[in-house]
Write a protein that holds these residues in place. Structure first.
Motif, PDB file in Angstrom:
ATOM      1  N   LEU A 177       4.881   9.652   9.002  1.00 46.08           N
ATOM      2  CA  LEU A 177       6.032   9.758   8.097  1.00 46.08           C
ATOM      3  C   LEU A 177       6.166  11.174   7.568  1.00 46.08           C
ATOM      4  CD1 LEU A 177       7.189   7.240   5.420  1.00 46.08           C
ATOM      5  CD2 LEU A 177       6.933   9.638   4.806  1.00 46.08           C
ATOM      6  N   GLN A 178       5.056  11.755   7.166  1.00 46.59           N
ATOM      7  CA  GLN A 178       5.084  13.110   6.603  1.00 46.59           C
ATOM      8  C   GLN A 178       5.592  14.135   7.608  1.00 46.59           C
ATOM      9  OE1 GLN A 178       4.287  14.291   3.492  1.00 46.59           O
ATOM     10  NE2 GLN A 178       3.977  12.235   2.676  1.00 46.59           N
ATOM     11  N   GLN A 179       5.293  13.916   8.880  1.00 50.89           N
ATOM     12  CA  GLN A 179       5.745  14.842   9.916  1.00 50.89           C
ATOM     13  C   GLN A 179       7.193  14.594  10.322  1.00 50.89           C
ATOM     14  OE1 GLN A 179       2.879  14.302  13.073  1.00 50.89           O
ATOM     15  NE2 GLN A 179       1.162  14.819  11.725  1.00 50.89           N
ATOM     16  N   PHE A 180       7.686  13.396  10.055  1.00 50.54           N
ATOM     17  CA  PHE A 180       9.010  13.005  10.550  1.00 50.54           C
ATOM     18  C   PHE A 180      10.091  13.151   9.494  1.00 50.54           C
ATOM     19  CE2 PHE A 180      12.104   9.898  12.244  1.00 50.54           C
ATOM     20  CZ  PHE A 180      12.139  10.296  13.578  1.00 50.54           C
ATOM     21  N   ILE A 181       9.724  12.872   8.230  1.00 45.95           N
ATOM     22  CA  ILE A 181      10.666  12.911   7.118  1.00 45.95           C
ATOM     23  C   ILE A 181      10.315  14.080   6.197  1.00 45.95           C
ATOM     24  CG2 ILE A 181      11.392  11.720   5.003  1.00 45.95           C
ATOM     25  CD1 ILE A 181      12.630  10.413   7.345  1.00 45.95           C
ATOM     26  N   ASP A 182      11.312  14.821   5.790  1.00 44.42           N
ATOM     27  CA  ASP A 182      11.123  15.911   4.834  1.00 44.42           C
ATOM     28  C   ASP A 182      11.350  15.360   3.432  1.00 44.42           C
ATOM     29  OD1 ASP A 182      11.087  18.165   3.282  1.00 44.42           O
ATOM     30  OD2 ASP A 182      12.700  19.212   4.345  1.00 44.42           O
ATOM     31  N   LEU A 183      10.260  15.084   2.728  1.00 47.02           N
ATOM     32  CA  LEU A 183      10.380  14.462   1.420  1.00 47.02           C
ATOM     33  C   LEU A 183      10.745  15.446   0.313  1.00 47.02           C
ATOM     34  CD1 LEU A 183       7.547  11.771   1.500  1.00 47.02           C
ATOM     35  CD2 LEU A 183      10.022  11.436   1.593  1.00 47.02           C
ATOM     36  N   GLN A 185       0.858  -1.183   0.000  1.00 41.62           N
ATOM     37  CA  GLN A 185       0.000   0.000   0.000  1.00 41.62           C
ATOM     38  C   GLN A 185       0.897   1.237   0.000  1.00 41.62           C
ATOM     39  OE1 GLN A 185      -2.240  -0.950   3.568  1.00 41.62           O
ATOM     40  NE2 GLN A 185      -3.864  -1.905   2.361  1.00 41.62           N
ATOM     41  N   ALA A 186       1.547   1.469  -1.133  1.00 45.66           N
ATOM     42  CA  ALA A 186       2.560   2.524  -1.209  1.00 45.66           C
ATOM     43  C   ALA A 186       1.998   3.900  -0.862  1.00 45.66           C
ATOM     44  CB  ALA A 186       3.183   2.548  -2.603  1.00 45.66           C
ATOM     45  N   ASP A 187       0.801   4.203  -1.331  1.00 44.46           N
ATOM     46  CA  ASP A 187       0.227   5.517  -1.046  1.00 44.46           C
ATOM     47  C   ASP A 187      -0.030   5.690   0.448  1.00 44.46           C
ATOM     48  OD1 ASP A 187       0.290   6.299  -3.693  1.00 44.46           O
ATOM     49  OD2 ASP A 187      -1.751   5.619  -4.103  1.00 44.46           O
ATOM     50  N   ARG A 188      -0.456   4.604   1.101  1.00 46.04           N
ATOM     51  CA  ARG A 188      -0.680   4.677   2.542  1.00 46.04           C
ATOM     52  C   ARG A 188       0.634   4.881   3.283  1.00 46.04           C
ATOM     53  NH1 ARG A 188      -3.009  -0.180   6.423  1.00 46.04           N
ATOM     54  NH2 ARG A 188      -2.733   0.934   8.398  1.00 46.04           N
ATOM     55  N   VAL A 189       1.677   4.205   2.833  1.00 45.52           N
ATOM     56  CA  VAL A 189       2.989   4.368   3.477  1.00 45.52           C
ATOM     57  C   VAL A 189       3.486   5.794   3.322  1.00 45.52           C
ATOM     58  CG1 VAL A 189       5.419   3.680   3.406  1.00 45.52           C
ATOM     59  CG2 VAL A 189       3.624   1.934   3.212  1.00 45.52           C
ATOM     60  N   ILE A 190       3.554   6.267   2.078  1.00 42.28           N
ATOM     61  CA  ILE A 190       4.093   7.606   1.825  1.00 42.28           C
ATOM     62  C   ILE A 190       3.220   8.690   2.430  1.00 42.28           C
ATOM     63  CG2 ILE A 190       4.651   9.276   0.006  1.00 42.28           C
ATOM     64  CD1 ILE A 190       6.678   7.014   0.308  1.00 42.28           C
ATOM     65  N   GLY A 191       1.906   8.467   2.436  1.00 48.27           N
ATOM     66  CA  GLY A 191       0.997   9.486   2.954  1.00 48.27           C
ATOM     67  C   GLY A 191       0.741   9.418   4.438  1.00 48.27           C
ATOM     68  N   ALA A 192       1.355   8.459   5.135  1.00 50.54           N
ATOM     69  CA  ALA A 192       1.127   8.325   6.575  1.00 50.54           C
ATOM     70  C   ALA A 192       1.490   9.622   7.294  1.00 50.54           C
ATOM     71  CB  ALA A 192       1.945   7.167   7.135  1.00 50.54           C
ATOM     72  N   PRO A 193       0.603  10.174   8.104  1.00 53.70           N
ATOM     73  CA  PRO A 193       0.904  11.435   8.789  1.00 53.70           C
ATOM     74  C   PRO A 193       2.197  11.381   9.599  1.00 53.70           C
ATOM     75  CG  PRO A 193      -1.423  10.883   9.012  1.00 53.70           C
ATOM     76  CD  PRO A 193      -0.766   9.698   8.381  1.00 53.70           C
ATOM     77  N   THR A 219      16.469  11.198   0.330  1.00 55.70           N
ATOM     78  CA  THR A 219      16.071  10.166   1.282  1.00 55.70           C
ATOM     79  C   THR A 219      16.561   8.808   0.791  1.00 55.70           C
ATOM     80  OG1 THR A 219      14.079  11.441   1.843  1.00 55.70           O
ATOM     81  CG2 THR A 219      14.072   9.092   2.403  1.00 55.70           C
ATOM     82  N   GLY A 220      16.940   7.948   1.707  1.00 52.52           N
ATOM     83  CA  GLY A 220      17.283   6.579   1.368  1.00 52.52           C
ATOM     84  C   GLY A 220      16.101   5.671   1.646  1.00 52.52           C
ATOM     85  N   ARG A 231       9.332   5.486  -5.882  1.00 51.99           N
ATOM     86  CA  ARG A 231      10.313   6.336  -6.560  1.00 51.99           C
ATOM     87  C   ARG A 231       9.740   7.725  -6.852  1.00 51.99           C
ATOM     88  NH1 ARG A 231      10.530   4.029 -11.441  1.00 51.99           N
ATOM     89  NH2 ARG A 231       9.243   5.693 -12.284  1.00 51.99           N
ATOM     90  N   ALA A 232       8.489   7.753  -7.285  1.00 51.64           N
ATOM     91  CA  ALA A 232       7.865   9.024  -7.642  1.00 51.64           C
ATOM     92  C   ALA A 232       7.710   9.945  -6.441  1.00 51.64           C
ATOM     93  CB  ALA A 232       6.507   8.759  -8.286  1.00 51.64           C
ATOM     94  N   ALA A 233       7.678   9.378  -5.250  1.00 51.11           N
ATOM     95  CA  ALA A 233       7.502  10.189  -4.044  1.00 51.11           C
ATOM     96  C   ALA A 233       8.812  10.775  -3.530  1.00 51.11           C
ATOM     97  CB  ALA A 233       6.865   9.342  -2.942  1.00 51.11           C
TER      98      ALA A 233
END
Length: 293
Positions: free
Chosen positions: A148-154, A138-146, A158-159, A183-185
């Motif tokens: 993660l979004q608050q912790f990592i500056d995309l 569920q890539a969108d759920r992973v990348i969009g997780a609040p 990023t590795g 990759r797109a994120a």
């Protein structure tokens, strides 16, 4: 690690079925960890019976991860997303990166309830590492997780790590599409690391053992060996870090690698994202790297 309940609510830890072997905990046992149960150890022993190289494979994956992290930190990466992270056993991402750069930040991603509960306890007082509950498919759920979004500056390089996990994702779940979404994120200058089971160049005896292992694994997860051409297709939008797609033990080794058929079961690569206007798909990164012989 993926499981068959990706689209259902995750069970509470108190009712989690710890009588069923877990990919995360089995791998922990292979690596000498203590976060596993008798059922995990029994399953691991059954796998070793049909594929004695299984422990060697786990070590090769983990050693590739360590060398990969060393490269990434040396090249300025300070934030990491570990997809399908598993149990935080010896040599985990935040330990390795923190030893190289105290400011490194790590987001672990897994959906095994015991792994999540243990990791949260372990990381409870760590301001620079968290775990989120999500299935890698569920890539969108992973990348969009609040979290993660608050912790990592995309917007910063990023590795993204997919170590020893994609061989548990069947073709029906379209791993190429998942990698493309991740990759797109990521911004230009990020990296994606992959290690994967292969039987491409193994002798017939070992190939038969891999087939027996895929059958043994059926109880808890699919297990799909893939070849270098498949990884090359997955990574064709990335610039590959030398030496490219190779057996894991030959990816920038820090000592002379010992060649044996068992080491041929793990293939690995690290690729760098670039701006679309500047990318040449699949070309190696300019690098003075010289292999250890």
């Amino acid at each position: 690690m993926p499981n068959d309940s990706a689209d259902t609510d995750q069970p509470d830890l108190h009712i989690a079925d710890i009588e069923r072997a877990s990919l995360s905990r089995v791998n922990d046992w292979y690596l000498g960890g203590s976060f596993n149960t008798p059922v995990d150890r029994d399953f691991a022993e059954r796998v070793l019976h049909v594929l004695p190289a299984a422990r060697t494979m786990a070590v090769d994956h983990r050693d590739f991860l360590r060398r990969c992290l060393t490269y990434l930190v040396a090249h300025g990466i300070r934030q990491f997303i570990d997809i399908g992270s598993g149990m935080p056993t010896l040599g985990n991402v935040h330990e390795v990166t923190r030893s190289l750069s105290p400011d490194a930040k790590v987001v672990y991603v897994d959906n095994d309830p015991v792994t999540i509960a243990h990791s949260r306890r372990l990381l409870d007082n760590d301001p620079r590492a968290i775990i989120i509950d999500a299935d890698l498919r569920q890539a969108d759920r992973v990348i969009g997780a609040p979290e993660l979004q608050q912790f990592i500056d995309l917007t910063e390089p990023t590795g993204l790590l997919m170590i020893a996990v994609l061989h548990f994702v069947p073709d029906s779940d379209d791993p190429a599409r998942l990698i493309a979404r991740y990759r797109a994120a990521l911004p230009a200058g990020s990296y994606i690391a992959i290690s994967h089971l292969t039987d491409e160049t193994t002798p017939p005896r070992l190939r038969e053992q891999v087939r027996a292992c895929t059958s043994a694994h059926h109880d808890i997860s699919p297990l799909v060996p893939r070849d270098r051409a498949t990884l090359a297709a997955w990574l064709h939008e990335l610039d590959l870090v030398p030496p490219g797609i190779v057996t894991a033990h030959r990816w920038r080794p820090d000592r002379t690698p010992l060649d044996s058929p068992e080491h041929d079961l793990t293939v690995a690569a690290l690729g760098r994202t670039t701006a679309r206007s500047q990318t040449t798909a699949g070309t190696p990164v300019a690098d003075p790297y010289q292999p250890v012989r």
